[in-house]
Design a protein around this motif. Structure first.
Motif, PDB file in Angstrom:
ATOM      1  N   MET A   1       0.843  -1.198   0.000  1.00  0.00           N
ATOM      2  CA  MET A   1       0.000   0.000   0.000  1.00  0.00           C
ATOM      3  C   MET A   1       0.878   1.247   0.000  1.00  0.00           C
ATOM      4  O   MET A   1       1.891   1.303   0.666  1.00  0.00           O
ATOM      5  N   VAL A  14     -21.737  17.647   0.361  1.00  0.00           N
ATOM      6  CA  VAL A  14     -23.163  17.623   0.036  1.00  0.00           C
ATOM      7  C   VAL A  14     -23.712  16.384   0.724  1.00  0.00           C
ATOM      8  O   VAL A  14     -23.324  15.265   0.393  1.00  0.00           O
ATOM      9  N   ASP A  15     -24.590  16.579   1.694  1.00  0.00           N
ATOM     10  CA  ASP A  15     -25.087  15.465   2.518  1.00  0.00           C
ATOM     11  C   ASP A  15     -23.900  14.643   3.038  1.00  0.00           C
ATOM     12  O   ASP A  15     -23.014  15.192   3.645  1.00  0.00           O
ATOM     13  N   SER A  16     -23.898  13.346   2.715  1.00  0.00           N
ATOM     14  CA  SER A  16     -22.811  12.516   3.251  1.00  0.00           C
ATOM     15  C   SER A  16     -21.635  12.406   2.294  1.00  0.00           C
ATOM     16  O   SER A  16     -20.694  11.677   2.537  1.00  0.00           O
ATOM     17  N   LEU A  17     -21.707  13.138   1.178  1.00  0.00           N
ATOM     18  CA  LEU A  17     -20.628  13.070   0.183  1.00  0.00           C
ATOM     19  C   LEU A  17     -19.650  14.232   0.382  1.00  0.00           C
ATOM     20  O   LEU A  17     -20.068  15.355   0.626  1.00  0.00           O
ATOM     21  N   LEU A  34     -17.311   9.245   1.201  1.00  0.00           N
ATOM     22  CA  LEU A  34     -18.581   9.337   1.924  1.00  0.00           C
ATOM     23  C   LEU A  34     -18.243   9.901   3.303  1.00  0.00           C
ATOM     24  O   LEU A  34     -17.177  10.469   3.478  1.00  0.00           O
ATOM     25  N   ASP A  35     -19.133   9.752   4.280  1.00  0.00           N
ATOM     26  CA  ASP A  35     -18.923  10.341   5.609  1.00  0.00           C
ATOM     27  C   ASP A  35     -17.468  10.339   6.061  1.00  0.00           C
ATOM     28  O   ASP A  35     -16.788   9.325   5.983  1.00  0.00           O
ATOM     29  N   ASN A  51      -3.850   2.073  -3.483  1.00  0.00           N
ATOM     30  CA  ASN A  51      -3.302   0.797  -3.911  1.00  0.00           C
ATOM     31  C   ASN A  51      -2.347   0.988  -5.086  1.00  0.00           C
ATOM     32  O   ASN A  51      -2.676   1.721  -6.012  1.00  0.00           O
ATOM     33  N   SER A  53      -1.899  -0.780  -7.572  1.00  0.00           N
ATOM     34  CA  SER A  53      -2.503  -1.114  -8.867  1.00  0.00           C
ATOM     35  C   SER A  53      -3.518  -0.054  -9.321  1.00  0.00           C
ATOM     36  O   SER A  53      -4.082  -0.163 -10.400  1.00  0.00           O
ATOM     37  N   HIS A  54      -3.755   0.958  -8.484  1.00  0.00           N
ATOM     38  CA  HIS A  54      -4.655   2.051  -8.886  1.00  0.00           C
ATOM     39  C   HIS A  54      -3.895   3.311  -9.288  1.00  0.00           C
ATOM     40  O   HIS A  54      -4.500   4.352  -9.476  1.00  0.00           O
ATOM     41  N   LEU A 128      -5.852   7.056   5.449  1.00  0.00           N
ATOM     42  CA  LEU A 128      -5.501   5.903   6.273  1.00  0.00           C
ATOM     43  C   LEU A 128      -5.649   6.269   7.742  1.00  0.00           C
ATOM     44  O   LEU A 128      -6.251   5.540   8.522  1.00  0.00           O
TER      45      LEU A 128
END
Lengths: 131, 283
Positions: A1, A14-17, A34-35, A51, A53-54, A128
């Motif tokens: 990692m 915006v809300d939980s985003l 998210l939250d 990651n 690989s990302h 993290l």
């Protein structure tokens, strides 16, 4: 990692985003989430993880991309397997790894010492822990 | 080789069913027997032990334990049986419990030493902890040097730490004595650690037979990280939708598309999965 230490500079919600922006010396990062943990506030330092690989790599790139995170990096080592290539890069003094296919690595003729751009989607970046 | 081909009518909780098992087990194999409660697992063990009657044949090596003409008495079958509730004799000491089966003093001492129980040889079972009692029960089952070791959820009453300790001891005994072992278990980590083969029973029939990884790794397509859960709610946020799903006593959130949000209904059982490359592991 992969781990990068960065400072939170802005949070839009915006809300939980949430979209959280970070600074890493002269470079900026942003994360879709998210939250959020209540300790994640503007001004705090966090460890960001992604990651290997990302993490995509662009070389001699021109044009625009939707990737929110485009980090200047230098290749410090390359390890080629039979199918995959593990590329170690230095970003503002931190070492990150990108795992790409060997085909891509060859096609781009990646070499140690190359200056490249790392591409990470905002949705692939996560916090993290809060330092 | 152990050849089992048996048939027995069972009175299930819902309806009567037929326990129908046709199975070959190699010598020294460690078989985990899994399946919902009432699927016939315990009955199968009891039939193998000769504690219950069934039609058919059971052959262990060259010895016939049961066929259409005769049935070998339980005490004549070379088996060890470990029950979930220990089934020890409380009026005898730990050592006496073992020697009751076989008067081999050396074997008794050896077994107690493998399981770290030598100090407790003179104690009465009712002064022991659950883990210690199950060790005694395991040692006692090995006193006959059984060809076939049968265990019916032997560790399900123990805490996770004690379970993993006993799992190691069971594996040590299984290897040292070269027994063939059949163990009823529901715990995926236990099945993965111990067994070389998993057999899943459902309604008295074998519905799955393979390696622990093949049977327990729940996969859909190329996803290697997959869990079943109940969809509790779908919440719209900005242009995305968030599915709240309950998996194994925990809630997880997964971002889904508008199309998915329309097609999924709250209360349904869904698979949550991702490729092996995506999750991260932290302590």
């Amino acid at each position: 990692m992969n781990i990068l230490v960065a400072k939170v500079i802005n949070i839009e919600s915006v809300d939980s985003l949430n979209i959280v922006n970070f600074t890493l010396e002269d470079q900026n990062l942003s994360m879709m989430s998210l939250d959020l943990d209540e300790n994640v506030k503007v001004g705090v330092e966090v460890e960001l993880s992604m990651n290997p690989s990302h993490v995509a790599i662009a070389k001699e790139f021109s044009g625009t991309l939707s990737y929110s995170n485009q980090l200047k990096a230098k290749i410090v080592s390359l390890e080629n397997g039979e199918l995959l290539s593990s590329v170690k890069l230095l970003v503002n003094g931190s070492e990150l790894e990108s795992i790409i296919t060997l085909n891509s690595s060859k096609k781009m003729n990646l070499q140690v010492g190359d200056n490249v751009t790392l591409l990470i989607k905002a949705s692939e970046l996560s916090i993290l822990r809060v330092l | 080789m152990i050849k089992i081909d048996i048939n027995k009518k069972l009175h299930g909780s819902n309806a009567d069913m037929q326990l129908k098992v046709d199975l070959e087990i190699k010598e020294n194999e460690f078989v985990a027997l899994s399946g919902e409660s009432g699927s016939g697992k315990t009955t199968l063990l009891r039939v193998l032990a000769g504690l219950e009657e069934a039609e058919g044949t059971i052959q262990v090596g060259s010895q016939i334990w049961q066929d259409s003409k005769s049935s070998l008495a339980p005490q004549k079958r070379e088996i060890g049986f470990v029950f979930q509730d220990y089934a020890l004799f409380d009026n005898m000491s730990v050592g006496q419990n073992l020697l009751f089966v076989n008067k081999d003093q050396n074997l008794c001492d050896h077994l107690l030493s493998i399981t770290g129980m030598s100090e407790l040889k003179k104690r009465s079972p009712n002064t022991l902890s659950g883990g210690q009692k199950q060790r005694v029960s395991l040692c006692r089952a090995m006193m006959k040097r059984p060809k076939l070791l049968l265990m019916d959820e032997p560790l399900s009453a123990l805490d996770p730490y004690m379970r993993s300790k006993l799992q190691r001891e069971i594996l040590t005994l299984h290897k040292e004595f070269g027994t063939t072992t059949i163990m009823v278990s529901h715990d995926p980590s236990e099945i993965y650690r111990l067994s070389s083969r998993v057999i899943v029973l459902n309604q008295g029939q074998i519905i799955n037979d393979g390696s622990a990884k093949d049977i327990l790794l729940k996969t859909t397509g190329s996803a290697k990280f997959s869990f079943k859960g109940e969809l509790l709610e779908i919440v719209k946020v900005d242009v995305i939708y968030i599915a709240i799903i309950s998996i194994a006593q925990q809630l997880v959130e997964v971002v889904i598309t508008a199309d998915q949000a329309k097609s999924l209904s709250v209360g349904s059982i869904v698979n949550v999965s991702t490729k092996a490359f995506s999750p991260t592991i932290t302590l």
